[in-house]
Design a protein around this motif. Structure first.
Motif, PDB file in Angstrom:
ATOM      1  N   GLU A  23       0.694  -1.250   0.083  1.00 42.13           N
ATOM      2  CA  GLU A  23       0.082   0.079  -0.135  1.00 42.13           C
ATOM      3  C   GLU A  23       0.658   1.395  -0.030  1.00 42.13           C
ATOM      4  OE1 GLU A  23      -3.381   2.361  -0.175  1.00 42.13           O
ATOM      5  OE2 GLU A  23      -3.072   0.150  -0.215  1.00 42.13           O
ATOM      6  N   GLU A  24       1.958   1.125   0.821  1.00 37.61           N
ATOM      7  CA  GLU A  24       2.828   2.415   1.061  1.00 37.61           C
ATOM      8  C   GLU A  24       3.601   2.686  -0.487  1.00 37.61           C
ATOM      9  OE1 GLU A  24       3.043   4.636   3.319  1.00 37.61           O
ATOM     10  OE2 GLU A  24       1.957   3.443   4.820  1.00 37.61           O
ATOM     11  N   LEU A  25       3.830   1.466  -1.277  1.00 34.15           N
ATOM     12  CA  LEU A  25       4.430   1.589  -2.477  1.00 34.15           C
ATOM     13  C   LEU A  25       3.268   2.195  -3.507  1.00 34.15           C
ATOM     14  CD1 LEU A  25       6.521  -1.600  -3.042  1.00 34.15           C
ATOM     15  CD2 LEU A  25       7.485   0.508  -2.256  1.00 34.15           C
ATOM     16  N   LYS A  26       2.048   1.706  -3.391  1.00 34.90           N
ATOM     17  CA  LYS A  26       1.045   2.275  -4.335  1.00 34.90           C
ATOM     18  C   LYS A  26       0.872   3.870  -4.375  1.00 34.90           C
ATOM     19  CE  LYS A  26      -1.457  -2.180  -4.752  1.00 34.90           C
ATOM     20  NZ  LYS A  26      -2.468  -2.899  -4.482  1.00 34.90           N
ATOM     21  N   GLN A  27       1.185   4.237  -2.822  1.00 32.83           N
ATOM     22  CA  GLN A  27       1.050   5.788  -2.631  1.00 32.83           C
ATOM     23  C   GLN A  27       2.159   6.647  -3.272  1.00 32.83           C
ATOM     24  OE1 GLN A  27      -1.674   7.180  -1.411  1.00 32.83           O
ATOM     25  NE2 GLN A  27      -2.672   5.271  -0.908  1.00 32.83           N
ATOM     26  N   GLY A  28       2.947   5.701  -3.742  1.00 27.55           N
ATOM     27  CA  GLY A  28       4.239   6.614  -4.393  1.00 27.55           C
ATOM     28  C   GLY A  28       5.540   6.591  -3.857  1.00 27.55           C
ATOM     29  N   LYS A  29       5.467   5.902  -2.565  1.00 23.06           N
ATOM     30  CA  LYS A  29       6.598   6.090  -1.532  1.00 23.06           C
ATOM     31  C   LYS A  29       7.828   5.041  -2.160  1.00 23.06           C
ATOM     32  CE  LYS A  29       4.630   7.204   2.682  1.00 23.06           C
ATOM     33  NZ  LYS A  29       4.423   6.858   4.119  1.00 23.06           N
ATOM     34  N   THR A  30       9.220   5.462  -1.774  1.00 23.23           N
ATOM     35  CA  THR A  30      10.297   4.453  -2.035  1.00 23.23           C
ATOM     36  C   THR A  30      10.129   3.197  -1.243  1.00 23.23           C
ATOM     37  OG1 THR A  30      11.828   5.761  -0.618  1.00 23.23           O
ATOM     38  CG2 THR A  30      11.600   6.618  -2.974  1.00 23.23           C
ATOM     39  N   GLY A  31      10.872   2.362  -1.494  1.00 24.35           N
ATOM     40  CA  GLY A  31      11.260   1.330  -0.616  1.00 24.35           C
ATOM     41  C   GLY A  31      11.667   1.758   0.877  1.00 24.35           C
ATOM     42  N   PRO A  32      12.562   2.365   0.952  1.00 21.08           N
ATOM     43  CA  PRO A  32      13.000   2.781   2.494  1.00 21.08           C
ATOM     44  C   PRO A  32      12.148   3.520   3.090  1.00 21.08           C
ATOM     45  CG  PRO A  32      14.984   3.057   0.728  1.00 21.08           C
ATOM     46  CD  PRO A  32      13.840   2.530   0.019  1.00 21.08           C
ATOM     47  N   LYS A 116      15.455  -7.371 -10.072  1.00 23.82           N
ATOM     48  CA  LYS A 116      15.149  -5.943 -10.331  1.00 23.82           C
ATOM     49  C   LYS A 116      13.972  -5.414  -9.538  1.00 23.82           C
ATOM     50  CE  LYS A 116      17.270  -5.924 -14.954  1.00 23.82           C
ATOM     51  NZ  LYS A 116      17.036  -5.648 -16.486  1.00 23.82           N
ATOM     52  N   PRO A 117      14.096  -4.106  -9.002  1.00 21.24           N
ATOM     53  CA  PRO A 117      13.034  -3.780  -8.414  1.00 21.24           C
ATOM     54  C   PRO A 117      11.671  -3.642  -8.993  1.00 21.24           C
ATOM     55  CG  PRO A 117      14.652  -2.247  -8.021  1.00 21.24           C
ATOM     56  CD  PRO A 117      15.239  -3.359  -9.216  1.00 21.24           C
ATOM     57  N   LYS A 118      10.592  -4.236  -8.623  1.00 23.90           N
ATOM     58  CA  LYS A 118       9.347  -4.345  -9.268  1.00 23.90           C
ATOM     59  C   LYS A 118       8.716  -3.081  -9.330  1.00 23.90           C
ATOM     60  CE  LYS A 118       7.532  -8.955  -7.550  1.00 23.90           C
ATOM     61  NZ  LYS A 118       6.619  -9.610  -6.983  1.00 23.90           N
ATOM     62  N   ILE A 119       8.169  -2.875 -10.642  1.00 16.10           N
ATOM     63  CA  ILE A 119       7.503  -1.468 -10.585  1.00 16.10           C
ATOM     64  C   ILE A 119       5.732  -1.608 -10.093  1.00 16.10           C
ATOM     65  CG2 ILE A 119       6.426  -0.049 -12.383  1.00 16.10           C
ATOM     66  CD1 ILE A 119       8.792  -0.944 -14.457  1.00 16.10           C
ATOM     67  N   ARG A 125      -5.676   8.494  -8.583  1.00 19.01           N
ATOM     68  CA  ARG A 125      -5.983   9.764  -7.922  1.00 19.01           C
ATOM     69  C   ARG A 125      -7.349   9.503  -7.347  1.00 19.01           C
ATOM     70  NH1 ARG A 125      -2.478  13.923  -7.540  1.00 19.01           N
ATOM     71  NH2 ARG A 125      -4.352  15.387  -7.250  1.00 19.01           N
ATOM     72  N   PHE A 126      -7.641   9.798  -6.044  1.00 21.21           N
ATOM     73  CA  PHE A 126      -8.927   9.801  -5.629  1.00 21.21           C
ATOM     74  C   PHE A 126      -9.741  11.186  -6.287  1.00 21.21           C
ATOM     75  CE2 PHE A 126      -7.421   7.771  -1.317  1.00 21.21           C
ATOM     76  CZ  PHE A 126      -7.415   6.689  -2.145  1.00 21.21           C
ATOM     77  N   PRO A 127     -11.234  11.148  -6.296  1.00 19.71           N
ATOM     78  CA  PRO A 127     -11.609  12.404  -6.578  1.00 19.71           C
ATOM     79  C   PRO A 127     -11.263  13.298  -5.513  1.00 19.71           C
ATOM     80  CG  PRO A 127     -13.108  10.362  -6.642  1.00 19.71           C
ATOM     81  CD  PRO A 127     -11.951   9.882  -6.088  1.00 19.71           C
ATOM     82  N   SER A 128     -11.286  14.703  -6.007  1.00 21.46           N
ATOM     83  CA  SER A 128     -10.803  15.887  -5.115  1.00 21.46           C
ATOM     84  C   SER A 128     -11.843  15.972  -3.834  1.00 21.46           C
ATOM     85  CB  SER A 128     -10.525  16.876  -5.707  1.00 21.46           C
ATOM     86  OG  SER A 128     -11.744  17.444  -6.298  1.00 21.46           O
ATOM     87  N   LYS A 129     -12.971  15.684  -3.939  1.00 21.68           N
ATOM     88  CA  LYS A 129     -14.036  16.074  -3.007  1.00 21.68           C
ATOM     89  C   LYS A 129     -14.906  14.891  -2.625  1.00 21.68           C
ATOM     90  CE  LYS A 129     -16.029  18.874  -0.153  1.00 21.68           C
ATOM     91  NZ  LYS A 129     -15.324  19.397   0.970  1.00 21.68           N
ATOM     92  N   CYS A 130     -15.257  14.630  -1.246  1.00 13.15           N
ATOM     93  CA  CYS A 130     -16.024  13.455  -0.796  1.00 13.15           C
ATOM     94  C   CYS A 130     -17.289  14.217  -0.207  1.00 13.15           C
ATOM     95  CB  CYS A 130     -15.159  12.803   0.435  1.00 13.15           C
ATOM     96  SG  CYS A 130     -16.431  11.667   1.211  1.00 13.15           S
ATOM     97  N   GLU A 131     -18.504  13.794  -0.509  1.00 12.33           N
ATOM     98  CA  GLU A 131     -19.658  14.688   0.071  1.00 12.33           C
ATOM     99  C   GLU A 131     -20.252  13.771   1.165  1.00 12.33           C
ATOM    100  OE1 GLU A 131     -22.605  14.151  -3.113  1.00 12.33           O
ATOM    101  OE2 GLU A 131     -21.353  15.865  -4.518  1.00 12.33           O
TER     102      GLU A 131
END
Length: 252
Positions: A23-32, A116-119, A125-131
């Motif tokens: 989940e953290e990787l999917k959020q764009g974080k590096t491995g460390p 090799k590191p997996k991609i 992206r989530f919708p910008s506004k939640c009602e």
């Protein structure tokens, strides 16, 4: 022990480590960065009996993704050398022997050449506004046609995008009950850590299409205190509900 078998990811904690790392990787974080986030999330197990499971799982999931850090590898190898994880299985010599065989395979894989590191593609992206607002209740329709009920605990700002946090009502059925019944429903709690039962709802179109706001707003049982948020994969919801909440649903 919260384990259904001797394999590494038969343990609930190890499975949580794998899910959260992804989940953290999917959020764009590096491995460390993802690993540091997990170490922060699981501070309560460091120094406890389950610490061995945490470091072994973290090392292995890093290895799976081609992101194994030397410091994490050294921690895992130290645990394997000391045999400290096997102490948890001392009451059953037969299972302890099977666990030892599992850990030997883990050692061999951790010491094998890195792939090799997996991609890992960032989550859409989530919708910008939640009602939705805190206290709002909505139904979620499964593939089977059955319904779950969830209540908004809070709506967080996630880097400029709304991130709803929810609690799960103790209901599963073919029809959404009447409002007076819903108002009296208790919540389902995380069977491993009952106080950690809040999860985030993935505001993607395919999941939002399954939702229906019930026009009900009631007091939440839980509150967002900045603590641990369950990582629920809505793409495999039936398994997630059974694993985290002990709720058996049929999505077939």
């Amino acid at each position: 022990m919260g384990a259904s078998g001797v394999r590494l990811f038969d343990d609930d904690l190890a499975a949580d480590v794998r899910d959260l790392f992804c989940e953290e990787l999917k959020q764009g974080k590096t491995g460390p960065a993802a690993s540091n986030a997990l170490i922060g999330h699981f501070q309560e197990v460091l120094g406890a009996e389950e610490e061995t499971v945490f470091w072994l799982a973290l090392a292995y999931v890093q290895w799976e993704h081609g992101l194994l850090q030397r410091r994490i590898l050294m921690k895992a190898l130290a645990i394997l050398d000391q045999g400290s994880d096997l102490d948890r299985w001392a009451d059953d010599p037969r299972l302890q022997k099977k666990r030892a065989n599992v850990l030997e395979r883990v050692r061999q894989e951790l010491q094998s050449p890195q792939t090799k590191p997996k991609i890992v593609r960032p989550r859409k992206r989530f919708p910008s506004k939640c009602e939705w607002q805190a206290g709002d209740i909505f139904s979620y329709k499964l593939d089977s046609g059955n319904f779950l009920l969830m209540r908004i605990v809070d709506v967080m700002d996630n880097a400029g995008e709304d991130r709803p946090l929810c609690e799960l009502l103790d209901f599963f059925g073919t029809e959404v009950p009447e409002p007076e019944v819903i108002r009296g429903l208790p919540i389902s709690r995380n069977k491993r850590y009952p106080s950690e039962s809040i999860f985030s709802f993935p505001m993607l179109k395919k999941h939002l299409a399954r939702c229906h706001s019930l026009g009900l707003n009631t007091s939440t049982v839980l509150r967002n205190d900045g603590g641990y948020i369950l990582s629920i994969d809505f793409n495999r919801l039936s398994q997630e509900l059974e694993g985290s909440f002990g709720m058996c649903v049929d999505e077939s």
